[in-house]
Design a protein around this motif. Structure first.
Motif, mmCIF file in Angstrom:
data_model
loop_
_atom_site.group_PDB
_atom_site.id
_atom_site.type_symbol
_atom_site.label_atom_id
_atom_site.label_comp_id
_atom_site.label_asym_id
_atom_site.label_seq_id
_atom_site.Cartn_x
_atom_site.Cartn_y
_atom_site.Cartn_z
ATOM 1 N N GLU A 20 0.673 0.194 -2.058
ATOM 2 C CA GLU A 20 1.899 0.643 -2.711
ATOM 3 C C GLU A 20 2.857 -0.536 -2.809
ATOM 4 O O GLU A 20 3.123 -1.208 -1.800
ATOM 5 C CB GLU A 20 2.576 1.752 -1.892
ATOM 6 C CG GLU A 20 1.863 3.101 -1.966
ATOM 7 C CD GLU A 20 1.785 3.643 -3.394
ATOM 8 O OE1 GLU A 20 2.783 3.558 -4.135
ATOM 9 O OE2 GLU A 20 0.695 4.123 -3.762
ATOM 10 N N GLU A 23 9.548 -0.424 -2.963
ATOM 11 C CA GLU A 23 10.319 0.468 -3.839
ATOM 12 C C GLU A 23 11.281 -0.280 -4.735
ATOM 13 O O GLU A 23 11.635 0.191 -5.814
ATOM 14 C CB GLU A 23 11.085 1.491 -2.996
ATOM 15 C CG GLU A 23 10.162 2.546 -2.410
ATOM 16 C CD GLU A 23 10.922 3.682 -1.750
ATOM 17 O OE1 GLU A 23 12.160 3.705 -1.864
ATOM 18 O OE2 GLU A 23 10.257 4.519 -1.126
ATOM 19 N N ASP A 92 -0.489 -4.900 -7.713
ATOM 20 C CA ASP A 92 -0.682 -4.163 -6.460
ATOM 21 C C ASP A 92 -2.041 -4.387 -5.805
ATOM 22 O O ASP A 92 -2.392 -3.692 -4.862
ATOM 23 C CB ASP A 92 -0.468 -2.668 -6.709
ATOM 24 C CG ASP A 92 -1.417 -2.128 -7.770
ATOM 25 O OD1 ASP A 92 -2.152 -2.928 -8.401
ATOM 26 O OD2 ASP A 92 -1.433 -0.897 -7.976
ATOM 27 N N ARG B 66 2.514 -5.700 4.604
ATOM 28 C CA ARG B 66 1.998 -4.997 3.422
ATOM 29 C C ARG B 66 0.870 -5.772 2.737
ATOM 30 O O ARG B 66 -0.046 -5.188 2.159
ATOM 31 C CB ARG B 66 3.159 -4.818 2.432
ATOM 32 C CG ARG B 66 2.827 -4.102 1.155
ATOM 33 C CD ARG B 66 4.008 -4.211 0.181
ATOM 34 N NE ARG B 66 5.246 -3.661 0.707
ATOM 35 C CZ ARG B 66 5.643 -2.407 0.544
ATOM 36 N NH1 ARG B 66 4.908 -1.571 -0.146
ATOM 37 N NH2 ARG B 66 6.784 -1.992 1.068
#
Lengths: 184, 184
Positions: A20, A23, A92, B66
């Motif tokens: 992901e 944001e 991503d 991440r």
């Protein structure tokens, strides 16, 4: 999302892993010009910078007139570092299966590849400067689609940017095994 | 706006020329980690990548968790291309007067310099990879402030990225004239 192994990097190949995205973004980029190349569709593009150079194609970097004065002295450089924005790439993917590795499904980390698919789709190429005419720079050679946005130009300093004996282990292993050239 | 010749690139030196930035940006960047260096304030930073390398300082690139999987294979690279965001630099200068040139007021175009002040304040350095431990990469060496945001890592391919005989004419002229080393 397509799982077709022949999918290009707009999609996702078998074995590729995505995460992901954050944001929100952290900073903003201005496009400062466009790159003109002979390659109008993705499949016609050279697979990497070496192939691009071997074509000998002259590409044109068109600078937005707003930045004209910033070109002062660029004509004294034999080579430039070009940063450009691969605006059609997904951002991503953390593990990718480069085209040449589809048969084996070998996963490679995004930061071990020069693939345009990366969190910030910024490509870096070293080009030979052939000519400067106003805001148009003729260079050999770039591997991107015609119309790709430019984000930076820098002088290439051999004293710090040239490392002739640098090695990329995973890539050397492939070459030693006589596998077909991978996307880098 | 300050006109003090000793002003650093947060400000504007005599002879430097700025333009109006575009009203809106074209793309967004994610910070994917941070760079840890021994340099906490600007005046302590090496003046360029060569000076940074000569310090021999080990810097640490800390990747946001991440992106951990994207590091697969990076450990096989002897050298990496590092792109980072010089978040304290102004973006509107087209002509600059580098520190070493203050006495003469020599104007140089932003795209003929490696100065962090540029429309997109992205720095590019080639570093030697010393060690990978989880999401921390030890490298020699980077010239930026401690805490500088990271935006990309790439494998360095000597076949395309190394041009040992590349020249930057304006810079060679300075060296030949035995002028003090400029900011590049």
């Amino acid at each position: 999302m397509s799982k077709n192994p022949s999918e290009n990097h707009h999609g996702q190949r078998t074995g590729e892993v995505r995460i992901e995205l954050p944001e929100s973004a952290d900073a903003e980029v201005y496009f400062i010009g466009r790159i003109r190349t002979p390659w109008k569709i993705r499949k016609d593009c050279p697979r990497n910078a070496r192939q691009a150079r071997e074509t000998g194609a002259i590409c044109t970097i068109e600078i937005d007139p707003r930045w004209t004065q910033a070109l002062k002295g660029v004509e004294t450089c034999s080579h430039l570092v070009v940063l450009y924005w691969m605006d059609q790439s997904r951002r991503d993917l953390v593990l990718q299966v480069p085209g040449g590795d589809c048969a084996t499904g070998m996963q490679r980390g995004t930061f071990s590849l020069r693939s345009p698919a990366r969190p910030n789709p910024i490509a870096m190429s070293v080009v030979q400067l052939v000519k400067v005419e106003g805001t148009h720079l003729s260079v050999i050679s770039l591997d991107c689609l015609d119309g790709t946005p430019l984000i930076d130009l820098k002088p290439y300093f051999a004293s710090t940017d040239s490392i002739p004996d640098a090695e990329v282990g995973w890539h050397a292993d492939r070459v030693n095994a006589s596998l077909p050239p991978p996307e880098e």
